[in-house]
Design a protein around this motif. Structure first.
Motif, mmCIF file in Angstrom:
data_model
loop_
_atom_site.group_PDB
_atom_site.id
_atom_site.type_symbol
_atom_site.label_atom_id
_atom_site.label_comp_id
_atom_site.label_asym_id
_atom_site.label_seq_id
_atom_site.Cartn_x
_atom_site.Cartn_y
_atom_site.Cartn_z
ATOM 1 N N VAL A 94 0.864 -1.182 0.000
ATOM 2 C CA VAL A 94 0.000 0.000 0.000
ATOM 3 C C VAL A 94 0.897 1.228 0.000
ATOM 4 C CG1 VAL A 94 -1.812 1.277 1.187
ATOM 5 C CG2 VAL A 94 -1.777 -1.226 1.313
ATOM 6 N N VAL A 95 0.842 1.998 -1.080
ATOM 7 C CA VAL A 95 1.634 3.218 -1.160
ATOM 8 C C VAL A 95 0.751 4.378 -0.709
ATOM 9 C CG1 VAL A 95 2.990 4.754 -2.606
ATOM 10 C CG2 VAL A 95 3.020 2.294 -3.046
ATOM 11 N N LYS A 143 -0.859 -8.107 -4.191
ATOM 12 C CA LYS A 143 -1.779 -6.980 -4.294
ATOM 13 C C LYS A 143 -1.002 -5.676 -4.138
ATOM 14 C CE LYS A 143 -5.570 -9.595 -4.189
ATOM 15 N NZ LYS A 143 -6.672 -9.574 -5.188
ATOM 16 N N ILE A 144 -1.163 -4.770 -5.093
ATOM 17 C CA ILE A 144 -0.574 -3.448 -5.012
ATOM 18 C C ILE A 144 -1.703 -2.424 -5.025
ATOM 19 C CG2 ILE A 144 0.882 -1.732 -6.150
ATOM 20 C CD1 ILE A 144 2.555 -4.026 -7.250
ATOM 21 N N VAL A 145 -1.730 -1.574 -4.015
ATOM 22 C CA VAL A 145 -2.763 -0.546 -3.911
ATOM 23 C C VAL A 145 -2.074 0.822 -3.864
ATOM 24 C CG1 VAL A 145 -4.723 0.339 -2.606
ATOM 25 C CG2 VAL A 145 -4.269 -2.130 -2.639
ATOM 26 N N LEU A 146 -2.378 1.656 -4.841
ATOM 27 C CA LEU A 146 -1.821 2.991 -4.907
ATOM 28 C C LEU A 146 -2.846 4.019 -4.439
ATOM 29 C CD1 LEU A 146 -0.006 2.772 -8.376
ATOM 30 C CD2 LEU A 146 0.885 2.214 -6.104
ATOM 31 N N ILE A 170 -0.923 8.736 -11.530
ATOM 32 C CA ILE A 170 -1.136 7.525 -10.747
ATOM 33 C C ILE A 170 -2.209 6.660 -11.394
ATOM 34 C CG2 ILE A 170 -2.108 6.649 -8.576
ATOM 35 C CD1 ILE A 170 0.794 7.416 -8.350
ATOM 36 N N ASP A 171 -3.267 7.282 -11.890
ATOM 37 C CA ASP A 171 -4.313 6.519 -12.586
ATOM 38 C C ASP A 171 -3.736 5.799 -13.798
ATOM 39 O OD1 ASP A 171 -5.982 7.606 -10.701
ATOM 40 O OD2 ASP A 171 -7.092 8.891 -12.101
ATOM 41 N N GLY A 172 -2.861 6.486 -14.535
ATOM 42 C CA GLY A 172 -2.242 5.861 -15.704
ATOM 43 C C GLY A 172 -1.326 4.715 -15.325
ATOM 44 N N ILE A 173 -0.538 4.897 -14.283
ATOM 45 C CA ILE A 173 0.341 3.822 -13.802
ATOM 46 C C ILE A 173 -0.481 2.618 -13.357
ATOM 47 C CG2 ILE A 173 1.909 3.180 -11.926
ATOM 48 C CD1 ILE A 173 3.079 5.995 -12.084
ATOM 49 N N THR A 174 -1.568 2.891 -12.647
ATOM 50 C CA THR A 174 -2.433 1.810 -12.162
ATOM 51 C C THR A 174 -2.970 0.984 -13.319
ATOM 52 O OG1 THR A 174 -3.092 3.105 -10.226
ATOM 53 C CG2 THR A 174 -4.549 1.316 -10.885
ATOM 54 N N ASP A 232 -14.380 5.088 5.710
ATOM 55 C CA ASP A 232 -14.820 5.000 4.318
ATOM 56 C C ASP A 232 -13.706 4.528 3.391
ATOM 57 O OD1 ASP A 232 -17.446 5.987 4.837
ATOM 58 O OD2 ASP A 232 -16.642 8.021 4.937
ATOM 59 N N LEU A 233 -12.459 4.604 3.839
ATOM 60 C CA LEU A 233 -11.326 4.119 3.061
ATOM 61 C C LEU A 233 -10.954 2.690 3.439
ATOM 62 C CD1 LEU A 233 -9.002 7.267 3.208
ATOM 63 C CD2 LEU A 233 -10.717 6.670 1.482
ATOM 64 N N ALA A 234 -11.331 2.268 4.638
ATOM 65 C CA ALA A 234 -10.942 0.941 5.116
ATOM 66 C C ALA A 234 -11.610 -0.172 4.324
ATOM 67 C CB ALA A 234 -11.267 0.807 6.604
ATOM 68 N N GLY A 235 -12.894 -0.028 4.047
ATOM 69 C CA GLY A 235 -13.613 -1.063 3.305
ATOM 70 C C GLY A 235 -13.043 -1.293 1.918
ATOM 71 N N PRO A 236 -12.886 -0.224 1.115
ATOM 72 C CA PRO A 236 -12.271 -0.394 -0.203
ATOM 73 C C PRO A 236 -10.876 -1.007 -0.137
ATOM 74 C CG PRO A 236 -13.333 1.738 -0.070
ATOM 75 C CD PRO A 236 -13.397 1.158 1.303
ATOM 76 N N LEU A 237 -10.089 -0.605 0.873
ATOM 77 C CA LEU A 237 -8.741 -1.151 0.988
ATOM 78 C C LEU A 237 -8.770 -2.645 1.253
ATOM 79 C CD1 LEU A 237 -5.672 -0.903 1.200
ATOM 80 C CD2 LEU A 237 -5.969 -0.353 3.622
ATOM 81 N N LEU A 238 -9.602 -3.081 2.192
ATOM 82 C CA LEU A 238 -9.670 -4.512 2.499
ATOM 83 C C LEU A 238 -10.107 -5.301 1.274
ATOM 84 C CD1 LEU A 238 -9.365 -6.741 4.576
ATOM 85 C CD2 LEU A 238 -11.741 -6.326 5.277
ATOM 86 N N PHE A 239 -11.045 -4.758 0.517
ATOM 87 C CA PHE A 239 -11.472 -5.405 -0.720
ATOM 88 C C PHE A 239 -10.309 -5.550 -1.699
ATOM 89 C CE2 PHE A 239 -13.021 -4.493 -5.125
ATOM 90 C CZ PHE A 239 -13.577 -5.734 -5.386
ATOM 91 N N LEU A 240 -9.577 -4.471 -1.917
ATOM 92 C CA LEU A 240 -8.491 -4.501 -2.898
ATOM 93 C C LEU A 240 -7.291 -5.311 -2.429
ATOM 94 C CD1 LEU A 240 -8.547 -0.819 -4.206
ATOM 95 C CD2 LEU A 240 -9.529 -2.858 -5.282
ATOM 96 N N ALA A 241 -7.160 -5.519 -1.120
ATOM 97 C CA ALA A 241 -6.034 -6.280 -0.585
ATOM 98 C C ALA A 241 -6.337 -7.765 -0.432
ATOM 99 C CB ALA A 241 -5.636 -5.718 0.784
#
Length: 262
Positions: A94-95, A143-146, A170-174, A232-241
């Motif tokens: 997670v960056v 899993k990489i989350v930017l 960052i969107d382009g790199i992702t 509100d950021l924790a849920g999306p992070l857990l999903f993406l991780a």
């Protein structure tokens, strides 16, 4: 047994190893507490040792603290190596490190613009590069989350040329890394919030006349009718991780209460 029979198992990250840069900042602290609370072993990296220690103290699981920023190829390689030395692997990156400098274009020095691009873009790229090497060597994906922003999609009239450009990058790199690393089982996604509660935005939540005017002007464009909270950021992070997002890559997930929808 199918995951559909136990859908919560798809979000199980117990025993996984996560490296979080910018662990002394608002999103880094959210990421650390979320992933640690979900059972990850968490390696924390930040330049501010005291603030990072506060983040570590709020975690419920195994943590390893490293004073350092992803500001060079060698520094990023060292953060990954120290994570592997501490916990034996690297499963999640997670960056959360980055910065902003606000000024109108005719008042912003070129080196200020470059400093924002370096902190938000180059350092994210370098950190993802170092993690990619380790994840490929392990041969089990990752899993990489930017960290993006609604400003990667939308402009802003108050001197945000550097920040908006950096988050669009960052969107382009992702998206590019999502395409590049899919065959290796490594997913690359980004979380793009709008304003959420942090030490830098605390003034917007105050019940002063000035804060209320700014907040109401902003909320007029937020369908949910409120500013963001750390949860509100924790849920999306857990999903993406977690395994739940295995079929999602190159995706920008807007945690913005509908701000970018209208």
């Amino acid at each position: 047994m199918s995951a559909l029979d136990n859908p919560l198992s798809m979000f199980d990250v117990g025993g996984k190893v996560a490296l979080i840069t910018g662990a002394s900042g608002a999103f880094g602290a959210v990421a650390a507490r979320c992933l640690s609370g979900a059972g990850c072993k968490v390696a924390l990296a930040a330049g501010n040792a005291e603030a990072m220690a506060e983040t570590a103290a709020a975690c419920t699981g195994d943590t390893h603290q490293m004073v350092g920023r992803p500001d060079s190829e060698a520094a990023c390689a060292e953060l990954v190596a120290k994570t592997v030395d501490a916990f034996g692997a690297l499963d999640i990156l997670v960056v959360a490190s980055g910065m902003n400098r606000v000024a109108k274009i005719d008042e912003m020095a070129p080196d200020t613009f470059e400093s924002v691009m370096d902190a938000n873009v180059t350092q994210s790229w370098l950190m993802a590069r170092a993690a990619t090497k380790q994840m490929k060597a392990q041969g089990r994906g990752g899993k990489i989350v930017l960290m993006s922003s609604a400003r990667g999609l939308l402009g802003h009239p108050a001197g945000y040329t550097a920040y908006c450009a950096s988050k669009a990058a960052i969107d382009g790199i992702t998206k590019a890394l999502g395409c590049e690393l899919g065959a290796f089982g490594v997913t690359v996604n980004a979380i793009a919030p709008t304003v959420f509660r942090s030490p830098l935005t605390a003034w917007m939540f105050e019940e002063t006349e000035a804060a209320t005017d700014v907040r109401n002007g902003f909320l007029a464009r937020v369908p949910k009718g409120r500013l963001g909270e750390p949860e509100d950021l924790a849920g999306p992070l857990l999903f993406l991780a977690s395994k739940a997002s295995d079929f999602y890559t190159g995706h920008i997930l807007y945690a913005d209460g509908g701000y970018t929808a209208g």
